[in-house]
Design a protein around this motif. Sequence first.
Motif, PDB file in Angstrom:
ATOM      1  N   PHE A 188      -2.371  12.668  -2.234  1.00 19.21           N
ATOM      2  CA  PHE A 188      -2.324  12.846  -3.677  1.00 19.21           C
ATOM      3  C   PHE A 188      -1.390  11.828  -4.335  1.00 19.21           C
ATOM      4  CE2 PHE A 188      -0.580  14.926  -7.489  1.00 19.21           C
ATOM      5  CZ  PHE A 188      -1.737  14.926  -8.208  1.00 19.21           C
ATOM      6  N   LEU A 189      -0.171  11.765  -3.832  1.00 17.22           N
ATOM      7  CA  LEU A 189       0.778  10.836  -4.439  1.00 17.22           C
ATOM      8  C   LEU A 189       0.361   9.382  -4.270  1.00 17.22           C
ATOM      9  CD1 LEU A 189       4.075  12.680  -3.816  1.00 17.22           C
ATOM     10  CD2 LEU A 189       3.097  11.987  -5.977  1.00 17.22           C
ATOM     11  N   PRO A 190      -0.019   8.986  -3.047  1.00 20.31           N
ATOM     12  CA  PRO A 190      -0.485   7.605  -2.929  1.00 20.31           C
ATOM     13  C   PRO A 190      -1.646   7.296  -3.862  1.00 20.31           C
ATOM     14  CG  PRO A 190      -0.140   8.516  -0.768  1.00 20.31           C
ATOM     15  CD  PRO A 190       0.052   9.637  -1.737  1.00 20.31           C
ATOM     16  N   THR A 191      -2.512   8.277  -4.076  1.00 20.77           N
ATOM     17  CA  THR A 191      -3.631   8.024  -4.983  1.00 20.77           C
ATOM     18  C   THR A 191      -3.127   7.757  -6.394  1.00 20.77           C
ATOM     19  OG1 THR A 191      -4.992   9.484  -3.685  1.00 20.77           O
ATOM     20  CG2 THR A 191      -5.802   8.952  -5.853  1.00 20.77           C
ATOM     21  N   VAL A 192      -2.201   8.597  -6.841  1.00 22.93           N
ATOM     22  CA  VAL A 192      -1.684   8.395  -8.183  1.00 22.93           C
ATOM     23  C   VAL A 192      -0.911   7.076  -8.272  1.00 22.93           C
ATOM     24  CG1 VAL A 192      -0.078   9.280  -9.901  1.00 22.93           C
ATOM     25  CG2 VAL A 192      -1.575  10.833  -8.693  1.00 22.93           C
ATOM     26  N   LEU A 193      -0.098   6.820  -7.261  1.00 25.18           N
ATOM     27  CA  LEU A 193       0.789   5.655  -7.336  1.00 25.18           C
ATOM     28  C   LEU A 193       0.073   4.348  -7.057  1.00 25.18           C
ATOM     29  CD1 LEU A 193       4.110   6.723  -5.630  1.00 25.18           C
ATOM     30  CD2 LEU A 193       3.623   6.421  -8.038  1.00 25.18           C
ATOM     31  N   PHE A 194      -0.727   4.350  -5.998  1.00 26.06           N
ATOM     32  CA  PHE A 194      -1.174   3.059  -5.480  1.00 26.06           C
ATOM     33  C   PHE A 194      -2.591   2.662  -5.853  1.00 26.06           C
ATOM     34  CE2 PHE A 194       2.017   4.196  -2.095  1.00 26.06           C
ATOM     35  CZ  PHE A 194       2.998   3.394  -2.631  1.00 26.06           C
ATOM     36  N   SER A 195      -3.310   3.531  -6.601  1.00 20.96           N
ATOM     37  CA  SER A 195      -4.661   3.076  -6.890  1.00 20.96           C
ATOM     38  C   SER A 195      -4.667   2.140  -8.095  1.00 20.96           C
ATOM     39  CB  SER A 195      -5.607   4.252  -7.088  1.00 20.96           C
ATOM     40  OG  SER A 195      -5.110   5.080  -8.095  1.00 20.96           O
ATOM     41  N   GLY A 196      -3.570   2.073  -8.806  1.00 26.84           N
ATOM     42  CA  GLY A 196      -3.471   1.053  -9.844  1.00 26.84           C
ATOM     43  C   GLY A 196      -3.892   1.519 -11.224  1.00 26.84           C
ATOM     44  N   TYR A 197      -4.272   2.786 -11.380  1.00 27.82           N
ATOM     45  CA  TYR A 197      -4.678   3.180 -12.726  1.00 27.82           C
ATOM     46  C   TYR A 197      -3.505   3.721 -13.532  1.00 27.82           C
ATOM     47  CZ  TYR A 197      -5.045   8.266 -11.895  1.00 27.82           C
ATOM     48  OH  TYR A 197      -4.796   9.574 -11.630  1.00 27.82           O
ATOM     49  N   MET A 198      -2.461   4.067 -12.850  1.00 34.08           N
ATOM     50  CA  MET A 198      -1.266   4.528 -13.528  1.00 34.08           C
ATOM     51  C   MET A 198      -0.271   3.367 -13.672  1.00 34.08           C
ATOM     52  SD  MET A 198      -0.957   7.711 -14.524  1.00 34.08           S
ATOM     53  CE  MET A 198      -0.175   9.211 -14.605  1.00 34.08           C
ATOM     54  N   PHE A 199       0.050   2.761 -12.552  1.00 30.93           N
ATOM     55  CA  PHE A 199       1.059   1.706 -12.554  1.00 30.93           C
ATOM     56  C   PHE A 199       0.466   0.433 -11.954  1.00 30.93           C
ATOM     57  CE2 PHE A 199       3.052   5.803 -11.666  1.00 30.93           C
ATOM     58  CZ  PHE A 199       3.763   5.952 -12.837  1.00 30.93           C
ATOM     59  N   PRO A 200       0.722  -0.712 -12.580  1.00 33.54           N
ATOM     60  CA  PRO A 200       0.187  -1.951 -12.023  1.00 33.54           C
ATOM     61  C   PRO A 200       0.784  -2.265 -10.642  1.00 33.54           C
ATOM     62  CG  PRO A 200       1.454  -2.364 -14.042  1.00 33.54           C
ATOM     63  CD  PRO A 200       1.424  -0.899 -13.841  1.00 33.54           C
ATOM     64  N   ILE A 201      -0.079  -2.522  -9.685  1.00 36.94           N
ATOM     65  CA  ILE A 201       0.379  -2.742  -8.313  1.00 36.94           C
ATOM     66  C   ILE A 201       1.196  -4.022  -8.207  1.00 36.94           C
ATOM     67  CG2 ILE A 201      -0.429  -3.223  -5.963  1.00 36.94           C
ATOM     68  CD1 ILE A 201      -2.728  -1.317  -6.504  1.00 36.94           C
ATOM     69  N   GLU A 202       0.850  -5.021  -9.017  1.00 41.77           N
ATOM     70  CA  GLU A 202       1.530  -6.320  -8.854  1.00 41.77           C
ATOM     71  C   GLU A 202       3.002  -6.254  -9.236  1.00 41.77           C
ATOM     72  OE1 GLU A 202      -1.094  -5.794 -10.790  1.00 41.77           O
ATOM     73  OE2 GLU A 202      -0.852  -6.649 -12.791  1.00 41.77           O
ATOM     74  N   ASN A 203       3.436  -5.163  -9.901  1.00 42.86           N
ATOM     75  CA  ASN A 203       4.852  -5.043 -10.251  1.00 42.86           C
ATOM     76  C   ASN A 203       5.689  -4.449  -9.130  1.00 42.86           C
ATOM     77  OD1 ASN A 203       4.510  -6.010 -12.759  1.00 42.86           O
ATOM     78  ND2 ASN A 203       4.637  -4.053 -13.818  1.00 42.86           N
ATOM     79  N   MET A 204       5.016  -3.906  -8.109  1.00 40.69           N
ATOM     80  CA  MET A 204       5.765  -3.171  -7.091  1.00 40.69           C
ATOM     81  C   MET A 204       6.423  -4.125  -6.118  1.00 40.69           C
ATOM     82  SD  MET A 204       2.965  -0.257  -6.332  1.00 40.69           S
ATOM     83  CE  MET A 204       2.260   0.650  -7.697  1.00 40.69           C
ATOM     84  N   PRO A 205       7.466  -3.625  -5.422  1.00 36.68           N
ATOM     85  CA  PRO A 205       8.063  -4.447  -4.378  1.00 36.68           C
ATOM     86  C   PRO A 205       7.039  -4.736  -3.274  1.00 36.68           C
ATOM     87  CG  PRO A 205       9.339  -2.439  -4.752  1.00 36.68           C
ATOM     88  CD  PRO A 205       8.134  -2.359  -5.613  1.00 36.68           C
ATOM     89  N   LEU A 206       7.209  -5.861  -2.621  1.00 35.25           N
ATOM     90  CA  LEU A 206       6.199  -6.329  -1.656  1.00 35.25           C
ATOM     91  C   LEU A 206       5.804  -5.285  -0.606  1.00 35.25           C
ATOM     92  CD1 LEU A 206       4.458  -8.798  -1.190  1.00 35.25           C
ATOM     93  CD2 LEU A 206       6.122  -9.546   0.514  1.00 35.25           C
ATOM     94  N   PRO A 207       6.767  -4.584   0.012  1.00 35.00           N
ATOM     95  CA  PRO A 207       6.356  -3.611   1.037  1.00 35.00           C
ATOM     96  C   PRO A 207       5.380  -2.571   0.481  1.00 35.00           C
ATOM     97  CG  PRO A 207       8.730  -3.875   1.036  1.00 35.00           C
ATOM     98  CD  PRO A 207       8.218  -4.659  -0.119  1.00 35.00           C
ATOM     99  N   LEU A 208       5.620  -2.126  -0.748  1.00 34.14           N
ATOM    100  CA  LEU A 208       4.717  -1.138  -1.333  1.00 34.14           C
ATOM    101  C   LEU A 208       3.356  -1.747  -1.627  1.00 34.14           C
ATOM    102  CD1 LEU A 208       6.921   0.951  -3.776  1.00 34.14           C
ATOM    103  CD2 LEU A 208       6.339   1.362  -1.410  1.00 34.14           C
ATOM    104  N   GLN A 209       3.354  -3.010  -2.021  1.00 34.95           N
ATOM    105  CA  GLN A 209       2.067  -3.668  -2.264  1.00 34.95           C
ATOM    106  C   GLN A 209       1.254  -3.717  -0.986  1.00 34.95           C
ATOM    107  OE1 GLN A 209       1.866  -7.313  -4.426  1.00 34.95           O
ATOM    108  NE2 GLN A 209       3.674  -6.852  -5.638  1.00 34.95           N
ATOM    109  N   ILE A 210       1.948  -3.958   0.134  1.00 33.41           N
ATOM    110  CA  ILE A 210       1.239  -4.006   1.419  1.00 33.41           C
ATOM    111  C   ILE A 210       0.713  -2.612   1.768  1.00 33.41           C
ATOM    112  CG2 ILE A 210       1.518  -4.439   3.886  1.00 33.41           C
ATOM    113  CD1 ILE A 210       3.598  -6.590   3.037  1.00 33.41           C
ATOM    114  N   ILE A 211       1.565  -1.599   1.572  1.00 32.57           N
ATOM    115  CA  ILE A 211       1.128  -0.231   1.863  1.00 32.57           C
ATOM    116  C   ILE A 211      -0.093   0.145   1.024  1.00 32.57           C
ATOM    117  CG2 ILE A 211       1.771   2.210   1.651  1.00 32.57           C
ATOM    118  CD1 ILE A 211       4.611   1.398   2.357  1.00 32.57           C
TER     119      ILE A 211
END
Lengths: 372, 368
Positions: B292-315
């Motif tokens: 659930f959380l990864p979906t909200v955080l990492f799918s990119g519709y809530m927060f832009p992925i390119e702003n995240m720190p590199l490790p999170l971008q890889i995850i």
Amino acid sequence: MRTLIFLLRKEFKQIFRDKAILAIIFVMPSVQLIVMPLAANYEVKKINLAVVDHDKSTYTQKLISQITSSGYFRLQSYNASYDQAYESIKSDKADLILEIPHGFERNLVRENKEKIFIAVNAINGTKANLGGAYLSTIISNFNNEIRMKLTVGSRFSQVPTIEIASSNWFNVHMNYRLFFVPGILALLVTLVGSFLTALNIVREKEVGTIEQINVTPIKKHYFILGKLIPFWVLANVIFTIGLLLGRLVYGIVPAGNIGLLYLFVGVYLLAALGFGLLISTFADTQQQAMLIMFFFMMVFILMGGLFTPIESMPQWAQIVTKFNPVRYFIEVMRMVILKGSTLRDVASQFIAVIVFAVFLNGWAILNYKKTS
Amino acid sequence: MKQFLVFVRKEFYHVLRDKKTLLILFGMPVVQILLFGFALTNEVKDSPIIVVDYARDVASQSIITRLGASQYFKLKRNVLSQKEIIESFRDGKIKAAVVFPDHFNEDLEHMNKAQIQILTDASDPNTATLVNNYVSAIVRDYQSDRTELMAVPYQIVPEVRMLYNPQLLGAPNFVPGVMALVLMLVCVMMTAISIVKEKEMGTMEVLLVSPFQPFLVILSKAIPYIALSLVNLGAILLLSAFLLELPVKGNLLLLIGESTLFIICCLSLGILISIKARSQQVAMMISLVGMFLPTVLFSGYMFPIENMPLPLQIISNIVPSKWYYIIVKSIMIKGVGFMYLWKETLILIGITTVFLLVSLKSFKIRLE
């Protein structure tokens, strides 16, 4: 009273016996509190730019280098035509196209006016809006520079300008983590408290042990208190861990009074746990309880002002948020931690939460029956 | 095969019997679409601000009128002292204060330069940024209206076009996100919990000693949830088409095909979780944290992925919903074909295969 102590001892034993649940109670919120704020960031930067430069003059070179050095844009590609640039938008490689028409420099000087075309991928409206605004500002600055150079000494070199000095209070560097950490902590404390309460009671129903308790002479309110107190304590522990993590990892030191925070959390948790209790009286299975809980939590979170501001909602939605206890908690967390608000500032939220606590627990107790 | 069908029918009965759960399963996407469609926005509208006007002249009044007339701001009571400004910020009543210094108009006329101060409540950085931008835009407008009569030479006029979403609505961005979220929820969480429930209640043992293939037992549990997910998918698409006026621009069949792939991916994750978890509570918490959380955080519709720190971008790359979100967005909003999506599709297939292989490998017939 002795009964209550025995009940409490039983509950604590049960919680501490299950290592998996224990890990979930303590590790999960901590990990989330560390990871989520890193990811939660609305800043608009690193916009991928596809340039179609039909002019290729010194002016356009200069403009493009100003755009790329602004820090907001990342030059993704030079394209020969608009169609080619559009392809890279289609395949998600670029977010924004800048098209400079043929004869840009010449027309600007001769005809006093020239257009520049910008096309933005606007699926994410906010991002597109800000990206477009940033680019327009850079172009307008570039425009001023050119005008200054071309019109030295004339009256146009001195157009009256209004300077805007902005200062950002409570969060000088516009750090999104300061904004999200208190809100996320509020969310986690709510989640852990209410989910665990609801699931714990429904589990007794599902497994059948609740009947065994029902046939004992234990009073209804003792049973309920025995369920609420352990999770109230646990949620407070999690809150403390969260505050410490916020301080150690993100350097967030509450500007307001910590005692006030604990006072508020203490009352708020009564409401949150009461909600879990209420759900547990409605649900028959854990799956049901979880899903009902999940549904309400989702609404509470989305309507709580954690991710999007409440003031921007339409009137009806703002009224709905008034019936959302999570909203008040998030507000108070941000106000006290970031702005140093005092008890007087948060009095209205305090009253709201007390009303919730009384109402939810009252309803739950009425609804809880010892016989089915 | 006949046995399998009997099992599937039994599972359908299980799911359909529980009315409360069904109600919520179908209510969830409806409420989400309504909330996201009509209530939630990151834009600033009617933001409460105060003006602190020390100048009280033509220029300041005219700018204040413009501020008040714009849909972005709601002007609150005028205050003058520094203490009052701080207090209004502190009880959360205002988002910004716009300060006009003494002799504002005079400075502008004679020195060609005047200053406005904007104080923002940056405890919410997003609102602060937007408020800043809008005040600046309004001031800039005022300024250019003032100088218009002077016919400024050498003008570059940017012409901005908003592709796909000219009115800058929220819906095109979040509907694909809601789809990913709801499908994930139904498939992963519901499947995982319904399997673990049999373990917890002890009925799993009964099923395992039956002559029926053990892995098929689990598979038959997943099938009703595929059906439910497809119904939910249909509901979301209908709602978004008729309520939000956001029809599917690309190929509907392609969208359904890709969604089925995503559903299978989620189911295999749900099965994997159910094999690992011992109690429903654990299964639920793992699904919450794991999807659930990864979906909200990492799918990119809530927060832009390119702003995240590199490790999170890889995850974010191993989160299936990220790829599904890109696929849905491309088909629904941009209307592109499979040619643009084969890479994302392959990645989804890859992730699904890994989940399935791992769960097959760790599946044990015997209970501990």
